[in-house]
Motif scaffolding. Structure first.
Motif: not given
Length: 333
Positions: A144-149, A228-232, A238-241
């Motif tokens: 069961t999924p519990e945490v997504l980052i 978490n996101t950044s414009r720079r 950078d695209q991952r999870f």
């Protein structure tokens, strides 16, 4: 043999060019028209793919056009959806439906009343790596999924003039990540807490937005998501999870131009991530267009509906309020 589906493309900019190429390569589509307020761009793209430049009314009035692909600026999306639905055309539209939730809901009602297919371009669901993770998650590999980052960072900010009319970082950038949250965890948020700032990027603050954000969402069953996101990001797009489950962990990493790794006495090095979204999601853009038209040919539902677009927009709206008011928001989305 399936007859070709006539298509009108709205928008001849960056994403319009990507969609035009994918339409040209699809075995069941014929790009008939290109519509753009910047006529030279429309003419160049139309000439490349054997299409004709016309206005909105002419494109929608042609009975030979069964579907429209909307890749024009955000402020045109809602109007084009409403007009295409009234004309009985199937609709593929880039995110967001609109920057206003009420207007987006009106679009969804118009689509429902017209009985036309409408797909929203959340291309990340079609990325081969992300889709493979989702398949393994659904197969129960980590329980069961519990945490997504989710980590989502652009290589650099757009122009201040764009930022000022973008709807803000939550509607402009994180709307994709809110869709990933719903897709991966399979539930809706009951609380959203967003914070952010503009470290070392005063031009973004001057445009009325933030350059960095962190958002925590919680589902009704207690599963958590942190974005978490950044414009720079100086090193690339950078695209991952990753998903932590009751029986393990699944990670989906960045895509690089090559997978060559160099080993030496000084360092071990590899390519940086792809430069930006057009390169990173090249395969995903092709696969989503293929899915949309295959769904039309086979009469099957599309995977990313206008309702998905509204749900992600609602989360972006709640996150915006949370950031501005400096507190967590309960939501019944």
């Amino acid at each position: 043999m399936t007859e070709h589906i006539g298509v009108a493309l709205f928008g001849a900019g960056r994403i319009g060019k990507i969609h035009a190429g994918n339409l040209a390569r699809h075995p069941h589509t014929q790009l008939r028209y290109v519509v753009d307020v910047h006529r030279p761009a429309a003419e160049a793209l139309a000439a490349e793919h054997g299409a004709i430049v016309v206005g909105i009314d002419e494109a929608l009035a042609d009975p030979g056009v069964a579907a429209v692909v909307i890749g024009s600026s955000t402020d045109t999306h809602a109007d084009l959806i409403l007009r295409a639905a009234a004309a009985g055309k199937a609709i593929f539209c880039e995110k967001p439906v609109d920057l206003d939730v009420t207007r987006a809901r009106a679009c969804a009602e118009a689509v429902r009343q017209a009985g036309v297919t409408c797909m929203i371009g959340f291309q990340r669901r079609f990325d081969p790596t992300f889709a493979a993770l989702k398949q393994r998650l659904d197969a129960g590999e980590i329980g069961t999924p519990e945490v997504l980052i989710v980590t989502s960072r652009d290589p650099g900010p757009p122009a201040a003039a764009y930022i000022a009319h973008s709807g803000g970082v939550f509607k402009d950038m994180l709307i994709h990540d809110f869709d990933i949250f719903r897709w991966i965890l399979g539930g809706e948020a009951v609380s959203v807490h967003a914070t952010g700032g503009c470290p070392n990027m005063p031009e973004v603050a001057a445009a009325g937005d933030i350059s960095h954000a962190a958002v925590t969402l919680r589902t009704r069953d207690g599963a958590l998501c942190q974005i978490n996101t950044s414009r720079r990001a100086a090193y690339g797009y950078d695209q991952r999870f990753e998903v932590l489950g009751s029986k393990g962990l699944l990670q989906a990493g960045n895509v690089r131009p090559t997978e060559v790794v160099a080993w030496s006495g000084d360092a071990i090095s590899s390519d940086k991530p792809e430069a930006f979204f057009l390169e990173r999601y090249c395969a995903a853009y092709s696969l989503e267009i293929e899915h949309f038209f295959d769904a039309l040919v086979n009469g099957t539902p599309v995977r990313t509906t206008i309702e998905d677009g509204i749900k992600a927009l609602e989360l972006a709206e709640v996150a915006t309020r949370s950031w501005r008011e400096g507190k967590a928001m309960e939501c019944a989305i």
